[in-house]
Motif scaffolding. Structure first.
Motif, PDB file in Angstrom:
ATOM      1  N   PHE A  72       0.864  -1.195   0.000  1.00  0.00           N
ATOM      2  CA  PHE A  72       0.000   0.000   0.000  1.00  0.00           C
ATOM      3  C   PHE A  72       0.900   1.245   0.000  1.00  0.00           C
ATOM      4  CE2 PHE A  72      -1.778  -3.454   2.584  1.00  0.00           C
ATOM      5  CZ  PHE A  72      -2.775  -3.858   1.714  1.00  0.00           C
ATOM      6  N   ALA A  73       1.753   1.305  -0.998  1.00  0.00           N
ATOM      7  CA  ALA A  73       2.871   2.266  -0.998  1.00  0.00           C
ATOM      8  C   ALA A  73       2.440   3.715  -1.119  1.00  0.00           C
ATOM      9  CB  ALA A  73       3.832   1.922  -2.133  1.00  0.00           C
ATOM     10  N   GLY A  74       1.253   3.978  -1.676  1.00  0.00           N
ATOM     11  CA  GLY A  74       0.845   5.374  -1.849  1.00  0.00           C
ATOM     12  C   GLY A  74       1.886   6.111  -2.672  1.00  0.00           C
ATOM     13  N   ILE A  75       2.338   7.231  -2.160  1.00  0.00           N
ATOM     14  CA  ILE A  75       3.335   8.023  -2.897  1.00  0.00           C
ATOM     15  C   ILE A  75       4.735   7.812  -2.316  1.00  0.00           C
ATOM     16  CG2 ILE A  75       1.669   9.715  -3.704  1.00  0.00           C
ATOM     17  CD1 ILE A  75       2.700  11.625  -1.490  1.00  0.00           C
ATOM     18  N   GLY A  76       4.877   6.768  -1.519  1.00  0.00           N
ATOM     19  CA  GLY A  76       6.224   6.406  -1.075  1.00  0.00           C
ATOM     20  C   GLY A  76       6.717   7.136   0.163  1.00  0.00           C
ATOM     21  N   GLY A  77       5.812   7.500   1.065  1.00  0.00           N
ATOM     22  CA  GLY A  77       6.249   8.168   2.298  1.00  0.00           C
ATOM     23  C   GLY A  77       7.214   7.303   3.103  1.00  0.00           C
ATOM     24  N   PHE A  78       6.923   5.994   3.172  1.00  0.00           N
ATOM     25  CA  PHE A  78       7.839   5.101   3.875  1.00  0.00           C
ATOM     26  C   PHE A  78       9.195   5.068   3.165  1.00  0.00           C
ATOM     27  CE2 PHE A  78       4.071   3.046   5.876  1.00  0.00           C
ATOM     28  CZ  PHE A  78       4.548   2.960   7.172  1.00  0.00           C
ATOM     29  N   ARG A  79       9.134   5.122   1.846  1.00  0.00           N
ATOM     30  CA  ARG A  79      10.390   5.026   1.096  1.00  0.00           C
ATOM     31  C   ARG A  79      11.275   6.250   1.321  1.00  0.00           C
ATOM     32  NH1 ARG A  79      11.567   2.930  -4.988  1.00  0.00           N
ATOM     33  NH2 ARG A  79      13.717   3.622  -5.035  1.00  0.00           N
ATOM     34  N   VAL A  80      10.666   7.426   1.339  1.00  0.00           N
ATOM     35  CA  VAL A  80      11.456   8.634   1.614  1.00  0.00           C
ATOM     36  C   VAL A  80      12.201   8.452   2.945  1.00  0.00           C
ATOM     37  CG1 VAL A  80      11.338  11.098   2.142  1.00  0.00           C
ATOM     38  CG2 VAL A  80       9.940  10.166   0.302  1.00  0.00           C
ATOM     39  N   ALA A  81      11.471   7.926   3.933  1.00  0.00           N
ATOM     40  CA  ALA A  81      12.052   7.770   5.279  1.00  0.00           C
ATOM     41  C   ALA A  81      13.139   6.706   5.304  1.00  0.00           C
ATOM     42  CB  ALA A  81      10.945   7.403   6.261  1.00  0.00           C
ATOM     43  N   LEU A  82      12.876   5.561   4.713  1.00  0.00           N
ATOM     44  CA  LEU A  82      13.822   4.449   4.838  1.00  0.00           C
ATOM     45  C   LEU A  82      15.009   4.570   3.881  1.00  0.00           C
ATOM     46  CD1 LEU A  82      11.503   3.441   6.621  1.00  0.00           C
ATOM     47  CD2 LEU A  82      11.944   1.140   5.789  1.00  0.00           C
TER      48      LEU A  82
END
Ligand SMILES: C[S@@+](CC[C@H](N)C(=O)[O-])C[C@H]1O[C@@H](n2cnc3c(N)ncnc32)[C@H](O)[C@@H]1O
Length: 397
Positions: A72-82
């Motif tokens: 449920f990646a959406g726009i990648g908020g987790f990715r920016v953080a990690l």
């Protein structure tokens, strides 16, 4: 923070933790470290991402500190953080075309080349259509599973509708892939609804998958001290299209919260920015917060100097005098006269308040509404980063 049992994780009871923790601060300009994050600059069409250049990543050569997936990646908020702490996404799933377009516009259209030499897309669509065996091995699973059925506003069907049921996709992947840790995000109401019964069921499933966990309730925006909030708001004056219409303004003035305390609805409230909802602009009466518009040039970007601030507070602190925020005529760039005193945050301001870096692209989408929706749905990268940093340290990765 939710971590795996066999990695020395501690089970802490649910607690309300505030961002008073000094390690969790708003970090402006954190950079997306993905080498491909700016590979698609210049793209202006939000209809498709098929023609965005594909980049192939050899995961064995890049040797990331840890590998993670985003359900449920959406726009990648987790990715920016990690990304910011040395992680590397090896798999992401997002069903929405518009969110996928924002995702690839920021992180590139990637294919990963694994140890067996096989290539596959990093970003895929509907997670329910992906077999567990096709999800690559990873250290950390992240997921912001859909929250509509757990929200205060809504029918609160919890796990009993097809959106709530998507939580079980998380459980499926945890059971099948056994990552070392996972970080899940959802609305605060999830833990309190039905007197904690729903959260109890969720915890039970996570424990059944072999994990212990801790749950924290964090504000969805980073703590923003007044000077920082000012700087968030004062760059890039937003376009006149963000001015409230006369109808919106009159509806707002009728609303209970504005009458009670108009300052609650206006940016720079006690220096703390508040949660942005995905229905941010359209739900202006219920959810939106505002920035004041210059009437005389004194507050060009919507932030008052200290004297004017005091003056404004006097005007608005008393519900009876909230009428005094009288509507004045302002000229828009096109020369139209509009009777307005307030404007909405611009999408860029929303992104800043949420803690997305300046390098995060928003210019690929023409429709502001799409951006408000996507940003309102996203996690706050600095908050996730602070939590993830601890998880990764605990795992000694
Ligand atoms: C709360 S948002 C997650 C936002 C994300 N954490 C971020 O920072 O942008 C939930 C997302 O799940 C997506 N979604 C819903 N059903 C899905 C499915 N079956 N497969 C993949 N994604 C899905 C929605 O489109 C939405 O973008």
């Amino acid at each position: 923070m939710i971590t795996c049992e066999d990695e020395n994780a501690t089970l802490t009871s649910l607690q309300n933790t505030s961002l008073a923790d000094p390690s969790i601060t708003f970090i402006p300009n954190i950079r997306v470290k993905s080498p491909s994050c700016i590979s698609t600059r210049g793209k202006q069409d939000d209809a498709t991402y098929k023609d965005i250049q594909t980049v192939t990543i050899d995961i064995e050569k890049t040797k990331p500190r840890f590998r993670f997936i985003e359900l449920f990646a959406g726009i990648g908020g987790f990715r920016v953080a990690l990304d910011a702490i040395g992680g590397r996404t090896v798999f992401a799933s997002e069903i929405g075309d518009a969110a996928r377009f924002t995702y690839v516009s920021n992180f590139g259209r990637e294919r990963i080349c694994g140890s067996n030499g096989q290539e596959r897309d990093v970003l895929v669509g509907d997670i329910t259509e992906v077999e567990t065996k096709d999800i690559p091995e990873h250290d950390v699973l992240t997921a912001g599973f859909p929250c509509q059925s757990f929200c205060k506003v809504g029918d609160r069907t919890a796990l009993n509708d097809e959106r709530g049921e998507l939580f079980f996709e998380v459980v499926r992947v945890l059971k099948g892939k056994k990552p070392k840790a996972f970080i899940l995000e959802n609305v605060a109401n999830l833990v309190t609804m039905e007197d904690g019964r729903v959260f109890g069921i969720i915890k039970g499933h996570l424990e059944d998958a072999g994990y212990t966990h801790s749950a924290f309730s964090y504000p969805s925006t980073p703590t923003t001290p007044p000077p920082l909030l000012r700087s968030i708001l004062t760059q890039d004056p937003p376009p006149p299209s963000l001015l409230l219409t006369t109808h919106q303004l009159s509806k707002l003035k009728e609303s209970y919260t504005f009458k009670k305390n108009p300052l609650w609805r206006i940016a720079n409230v006690n220096g703390r920015a508040r949660t942005l909802m995905s229905s941010y602009k359209s739900g202006y009466v219920m959810y939106s917060e505002f920035v004041r518009v210059s009437m005389d040039g004194a507050e060009e970007n919507g932030v008052l100097d200290e004297e004017a601030e005091k003056e404004f507070s006097k005007l608005t602190a008393d519900s009876e005098t909230s009428q005094n925020t009288e509507i004045k005529k302002v000229k828009t760039e096109s020369g139209d006269e509009r009777a307005l005193t307030l404007r909405f945050y611009s999408p860029r301001e929303c992104a800043r308040i949420m803690g997305f870096p300046e390098s995060y692209r928003l210019d690929h989408v023409k429709n502001e509404g799409t951006l408000y929706h996507q940003l309102g749905n996203a996690v706050c990268p600095p908050v996730v980063e602070a939590i993830a940093r601890r998880v990764i340290e605990a795992l000694e990765l």
